[in-house]
Structures are given as C-alpha cells and as structure tokens.
Write a protein that holds these residues in place. Sequence first.
Motif, PDB file in Angstrom:
ATOM      1  N   GLN A  11       0.484  -1.451   0.178  1.00  0.00           N
ATOM      2  CA  GLN A  11       0.356  -0.265   0.384  1.00  0.00           C
ATOM      3  C   GLN A  11       1.076   1.337  -0.164  1.00  0.00           C
ATOM      4  O   GLN A  11       1.930   1.340   0.731  1.00  0.00           O
ATOM      5  CB  GLN A  11      -1.083   0.374   1.667  1.00  0.00           C
ATOM      6  CG  GLN A  11      -2.087   0.806   1.599  1.00  0.00           C
ATOM      7  CD  GLN A  11      -2.950   1.104   2.110  1.00  0.00           C
ATOM      8  OE1 GLN A  11      -3.223   0.503   3.063  1.00  0.00           O
ATOM      9  NE2 GLN A  11      -4.040   1.672   2.230  1.00  0.00           N
ATOM     10  N   LEU A  12       0.908   2.170  -1.058  1.00  0.00           N
ATOM     11  CA  LEU A  12       1.729   3.083  -1.190  1.00  0.00           C
ATOM     12  C   LEU A  12       1.390   3.956  -0.306  1.00  0.00           C
ATOM     13  O   LEU A  12      -0.107   4.298   0.483  1.00  0.00           O
ATOM     14  CB  LEU A  12       1.725   3.538  -2.623  1.00  0.00           C
ATOM     15  CG  LEU A  12       1.992   2.595  -3.067  1.00  0.00           C
ATOM     16  CD1 LEU A  12       1.926   3.506  -4.794  1.00  0.00           C
ATOM     17  CD2 LEU A  12       3.010   2.032  -3.493  1.00  0.00           C
ATOM     18  N   ALA A  13       1.677   5.645   0.005  1.00  0.00           N
ATOM     19  CA  ALA A  13       0.757   6.512   0.741  1.00  0.00           C
ATOM     20  C   ALA A  13       0.791   6.929   0.581  1.00  0.00           C
ATOM     21  O   ALA A  13      -1.151   7.881   1.419  1.00  0.00           O
ATOM     22  CB  ALA A  13       2.710   7.288   0.922  1.00  0.00           C
ATOM     23  N   ASP A  14      -0.406   7.375  -1.114  1.00  0.00           N
ATOM     24  CA  ASP A  14      -1.547   7.598  -1.425  1.00  0.00           C
ATOM     25  C   ASP A  14      -2.488   6.505  -1.268  1.00  0.00           C
ATOM     26  O   ASP A  14      -4.242   7.233  -1.724  1.00  0.00           O
ATOM     27  CB  ASP A  14      -1.500   7.676  -2.768  1.00  0.00           C
ATOM     28  CG  ASP A  14      -1.152   7.251  -3.673  1.00  0.00           C
ATOM     29  OD1 ASP A  14      -1.160   5.894  -4.034  1.00  0.00           O
ATOM     30  OD2 ASP A  14      -0.840   6.737  -4.883  1.00  0.00           O
ATOM     31  N   GLY A  15      -2.668   5.671  -0.242  1.00  0.00           N
ATOM     32  CA  GLY A  15      -3.827   4.769  -0.341  1.00  0.00           C
ATOM     33  C   GLY A  15      -3.834   3.025  -1.428  1.00  0.00           C
ATOM     34  O   GLY A  15      -4.438   3.114  -1.520  1.00  0.00           O
ATOM     35  N   THR A  16      -3.103   3.822  -2.627  1.00  0.00           N
ATOM     36  CA  THR A  16      -3.735   2.463  -3.755  1.00  0.00           C
ATOM     37  C   THR A  16      -2.584   1.509  -3.348  1.00  0.00           C
ATOM     38  O   THR A  16      -1.492   1.455  -2.689  1.00  0.00           O
ATOM     39  CB  THR A  16      -2.400   2.991  -5.114  1.00  0.00           C
ATOM     40  OG1 THR A  16      -2.581   4.409  -5.217  1.00  0.00           O
ATOM     41  CG2 THR A  16      -3.028   2.167  -6.190  1.00  0.00           C
ATOM     42  N   LYS A  18      -8.819   1.724  -3.874  1.00  0.00           N
ATOM     43  CA  LYS A  18      -8.127   2.346  -4.509  1.00  0.00           C
ATOM     44  C   LYS A  18      -6.840   1.596  -4.955  1.00  0.00           C
ATOM     45  O   LYS A  18      -5.403   1.536  -4.946  1.00  0.00           O
ATOM     46  CB  LYS A  18      -7.748   3.908  -3.582  1.00  0.00           C
ATOM     47  CG  LYS A  18      -6.580   4.996  -5.389  1.00  0.00           C
ATOM     48  CD  LYS A  18      -5.721   6.240  -4.107  1.00  0.00           C
ATOM     49  CE  LYS A  18      -5.104   6.904  -5.732  1.00  0.00           C
ATOM     50  NZ  LYS A  18      -4.838   8.053  -4.711  1.00  0.00           N
ATOM     51  N   GLN A  70      -4.774  -0.447  -7.819  1.00  0.00           N
ATOM     52  CA  GLN A  70      -3.585  -0.593  -9.344  1.00  0.00           C
ATOM     53  C   GLN A  70      -3.983  -2.112  -9.992  1.00  0.00           C
ATOM     54  O   GLN A  70      -3.592  -3.448  -8.937  1.00  0.00           O
ATOM     55  CB  GLN A  70      -2.135   0.118  -8.662  1.00  0.00           C
ATOM     56  CG  GLN A  70      -1.417  -0.663  -9.875  1.00  0.00           C
ATOM     57  CD  GLN A  70      -1.858   0.956 -10.982  1.00  0.00           C
ATOM     58  OE1 GLN A  70      -1.801   2.202 -10.678  1.00  0.00           O
ATOM     59  NE2 GLN A  70      -2.068   0.140 -12.313  1.00  0.00           N
TER      60      GLN A  70
END
Length: 193
Positions: free
Chosen positions: A37-42, A170, A172
């Motif tokens: 999980q990336l910082a932007d929530g993806t 969110k 990917q």
Amino acid sequence: MTTEVKSGVAMAVKARIFGSLVASLAAFVPSATQAVQLADGTVHFVGVPRLLQARTTNKDAGDFGATYYFTLSVPDDAGEPLQRVMFEQREGLNRVKFLPQRTRAFADQRRRQPVIPSDVQIDEQGRVSVWFDPPIAPGETLVVGLRPRRNPYTDGVYLFGVTAFPAGEKSQGQFLGFGRLHFYDNFRFHSAW
C-alpha cells in the motif's frame, strides 16, 4: 575514557544505527500476508495472479452460443484478494460484443463452484469489468466465462488482455497477459468441396 570503553561505545552506536536502518527498510518490504500500500492509499498485489488459460466452447467464425473461458490463479502470497478482472480485446479484425448479464464464474476449476459476480460492466471502449463481492481469496483458482453476442465473422487470432485488481477502494491493476482465441471460417472450408 579508555580505548576499550570507546571501542565498546562505538560498537553499540553502530549496532543501534544498523538496527534502526534494518527496521526502516523492513517497513518498505511487504510480508507474504500484507499487500503493498503506497502513501496515497493505492493497493497493489504482492504475488501477482496468473492467467493460466483462455479457451472457447465454439471456434466457428460467426456462430452463436460460444462462451470464452479465462482461468486465473490467485497465489497464496497475493497479499490481497482479487476483486475485479478486466478483459480488453487487443487484436482481431472484428470487435467482439459481450452480453454482461450472461457472465459466469467458478471459484474452483475442478469442482466448478459457482461464484456470482457482484457487477459486470462494459465501458465505451468495449472493456468488460467483472467485480466479485466477496473477493476471490489468495490460493483460489478463478474461471470467468464471458458470453459474446456471437463469434467474430472474420476468422483468425483474437487477443484479449486480462488485468486483475486487488480489493480496495484505490487499487492498481496488474496486467496478466493475453488470452488467445483462434476462430475458423468453416464455411469457406466446406465450400471448397
């Protein structure tokens, strides 16, 4: 301070710095049970699902009644369950149109346990998205059956790109590859006789 004490203090400081560095790096490396999980929530898959097979029940160009089956494997280390699969025709002379209400799915290839898609949508580019609620758990095999209005009129190879999306608001998508279906013009073959 003696040389031995200074050396011991220096070693302790180095050990603390090394431990902090290892702990910081561990935060960026996903475990087998945790999704990326990336910082932007993806959200991303850790272990990427695989496209195992694509097949059709009818290879005759222009015929009705075929179902195109795509078999996917969600690995144990996926980190997240599979929530959506998208199919996009990338090659073929005719555009294949699908009947979303006739989409079928099975959670286990051998036992063919039915799974009801929670939603099936076709966008303006003709891409078919199939959602599952609950999502397909890691370790499962998924078979999705898409029903075309009819097989393409023109014979040849038709490629369908398959993209899998993990669960999450969110997420990917991960491109899994192409499902290859070959259709034959049997009328032309028979007319030669």
